[in-house]
Write a protein that holds these residues in place. Sequence first.
Motif, PDB file in Angstrom:
ATOM      1  N   LEU A 218       0.840  -1.211   0.000  1.00 59.44           N
ATOM      2  CA  LEU A 218       0.000   0.000   0.000  1.00 59.44           C
ATOM      3  C   LEU A 218       0.868   1.252   0.000  1.00 59.44           C
ATOM      4  N   LYS A 219       0.517   2.237  -0.813  1.00 63.75           N
ATOM      5  CA  LYS A 219       1.239   3.504  -0.888  1.00 63.75           C
ATOM      6  C   LYS A 219       0.432   4.613  -0.225  1.00 63.75           C
ATOM      7  N   ASN A 220       1.107   5.656   0.088  1.00 59.27           N
ATOM      8  CA  ASN A 220       0.474   6.812   0.712  1.00 59.27           C
ATOM      9  C   ASN A 220      -0.317   6.393   1.948  1.00 59.27           C
ATOM     10  N   PRO A 221       0.357   5.921   3.000  1.00 55.98           N
ATOM     11  CA  PRO A 221      -0.361   5.420   4.170  1.00 55.98           C
ATOM     12  C   PRO A 221      -1.164   6.482   4.904  1.00 55.98           C
ATOM     13  N   GLN A 222      -0.956   7.748   4.561  1.00 50.41           N
ATOM     14  CA  GLN A 222      -1.676   8.809   5.244  1.00 50.41           C
ATOM     15  C   GLN A 222      -3.037   9.081   4.625  1.00 50.41           C
ATOM     16  N   GLY A 223      -3.302   8.538   3.409  1.00 52.53           N
ATOM     17  CA  GLY A 223      -4.570   8.796   2.754  1.00 52.53           C
ATOM     18  C   GLY A 223      -5.723   8.079   3.434  1.00 52.53           C
ATOM     19  N   GLN A 224      -6.917   8.657   3.334  1.00 52.59           N
ATOM     20  CA  GLN A 224      -8.086   8.062   3.994  1.00 52.59           C
ATOM     21  C   GLN A 224      -8.451   6.723   3.379  1.00 52.59           C
ATOM     22  N   GLU A 225      -8.445   6.649   2.053  1.00 55.32           N
ATOM     23  CA  GLU A 225      -8.780   5.396   1.392  1.00 55.32           C
ATOM     24  C   GLU A 225      -7.761   4.314   1.731  1.00 55.32           C
ATOM     25  N   THR A 226      -6.499   4.710   1.793  1.00 60.82           N
ATOM     26  CA  THR A 226      -5.461   3.734   2.134  1.00 60.82           C
ATOM     27  C   THR A 226      -5.629   3.251   3.566  1.00 60.82           C
ATOM     28  N   GLN A 227      -5.997   4.139   4.466  1.00 59.53           N
ATOM     29  CA  GLN A 227      -6.220   3.750   5.850  1.00 59.53           C
ATOM     30  C   GLN A 227      -7.380   2.758   5.962  1.00 59.53           C
ATOM     31  N   GLN A 228      -8.449   3.008   5.223  1.00 63.31           N
ATOM     32  CA  GLN A 228      -9.585   2.087   5.251  1.00 63.31           C
ATOM     33  C   GLN A 228      -9.195   0.720   4.692  1.00 63.31           C
ATOM     34  N   GLU A 229      -8.456   0.741   3.568  1.00 61.79           N
ATOM     35  CA  GLU A 229      -8.012  -0.516   2.970  1.00 61.79           C
ATOM     36  C   GLU A 229      -7.072  -1.266   3.914  1.00 61.79           C
ATOM     37  N   LEU A 230      -6.191  -0.530   4.604  1.00 57.67           N
ATOM     38  CA  LEU A 230      -5.269  -1.135   5.546  1.00 57.67           C
ATOM     39  C   LEU A 230      -6.019  -1.767   6.718  1.00 57.67           C
ATOM     40  N   ALA A 231      -7.030  -1.094   7.220  1.00 53.81           N
ATOM     41  CA  ALA A 231      -7.812  -1.635   8.330  1.00 53.81           C
ATOM     42  C   ALA A 231      -8.549  -2.906   7.905  1.00 53.81           C
TER      43      ALA A 231
END
Length: 290
Positions: free
Chosen positions: A174-187
Motif C-alpha cells: 500500500l502507498k500513501n499510508p496517510q490517505g483516507q482510502e489507504t487507511q480504510q483498505e489497511l484496516a
Amino acid sequence: MAEKKAGRGWGDLQADTVEGRALAIYLRQLLDRSGKQLRDLEPSVRYDRSTISEFFSGKKVPSQQFIGKAVDALTTPLEREIRCQEALALWHKAKNPAPPSAHLPAPRPAEEAAAAALASVAATAQDQAAHAQEQLTQAHERNDRLTQERNRAQQMVTALSMLTVDLQQRMSGLKNPQGQETQQELARLTYQLDTAQQDLGRARASRGEAEQGSPAACARAATNLRNSSPVSAPPHPPRAATATPPSCHPCPKTFKRPSSEPTSTRCSTPCTASSTKARPCGTKSATNGT
C-alpha cells in the motif's frame, strides 16, 4: 467318605456297576443344585451321615424310601414330581443291573475332564477371535476417519497460509499510508489477516489432533474444521484512472500514455490525413525514431 465338604469337590465313585454310578451321580447333582450339605439331609431321610455318604458315593444302593425323601428335601415343589420319577427309574436299574458284558467300557473321568476342558478352551478362543476381529474392523474405520480429517486439515492449513502471505504482501504494497482510502483498505486487510491467522491456528491444531489418533481428538478436529471458514481473498484495490486517448490526433509524434503505462503503447485509431506531416499511428518517425 463321599461327603462334600465346604471348598472341596466330591470323592471318587465306588459303585461296582454302571447303573449304581448313574444313580450316585444323579443324587450328587440334586444336592449340588440345592446348595445343601449331606448333614442337612439327616433330619429329612433319618439316616446317619455315614450311611448317606455311602449312598452318594455309590458304595451302596439306597432304599426306595430314601430316594423319595431325598428328592423331597433337595427339590422345589414345581420340579419334585419329575425329579422323583427320574431318580426312581435310576434306582430300579441300580437294583437290577445288567450283566457286565452288556455294557460298554465306562468312560474314564480323566478323559471326560480333558474333553470338557478342550471344548471350553475352543469356545473361549472363538469368542476372543470374534472380539479381536471386531476391534480390528473398528480400528480400520477409525484410521480412515482420522486420515480424512488430517487431509482436510492439511488442505485448510495450506489455503490459509497462502491467504496470509497474500494479505501481508498487499498490506506492505500500500502507498500513501496517510490517505483516507489507504487507511480504510489497511484496516480491512488487517482484520482479514487477523481472522486468517486465527483460523490457521485452529486448522493446525486440528491437524495435530487428527495425527495423534484419539477418537475424541477426531471429533474435536471435525468440529474445528467445520467452524473454521477461510477468509475470502479481498478484491484488489481499483487502479488509478488513466487518461483516455483521443480517437485521432495529429502525428508525427506518438501519443504519450500516463507514466503507469508502457511508453510503446499506441492508439489503435489511424490519424487523419488533413496535414501533410500527419501519419498513421503505429509507424515510426524518421526524425525521432519512435
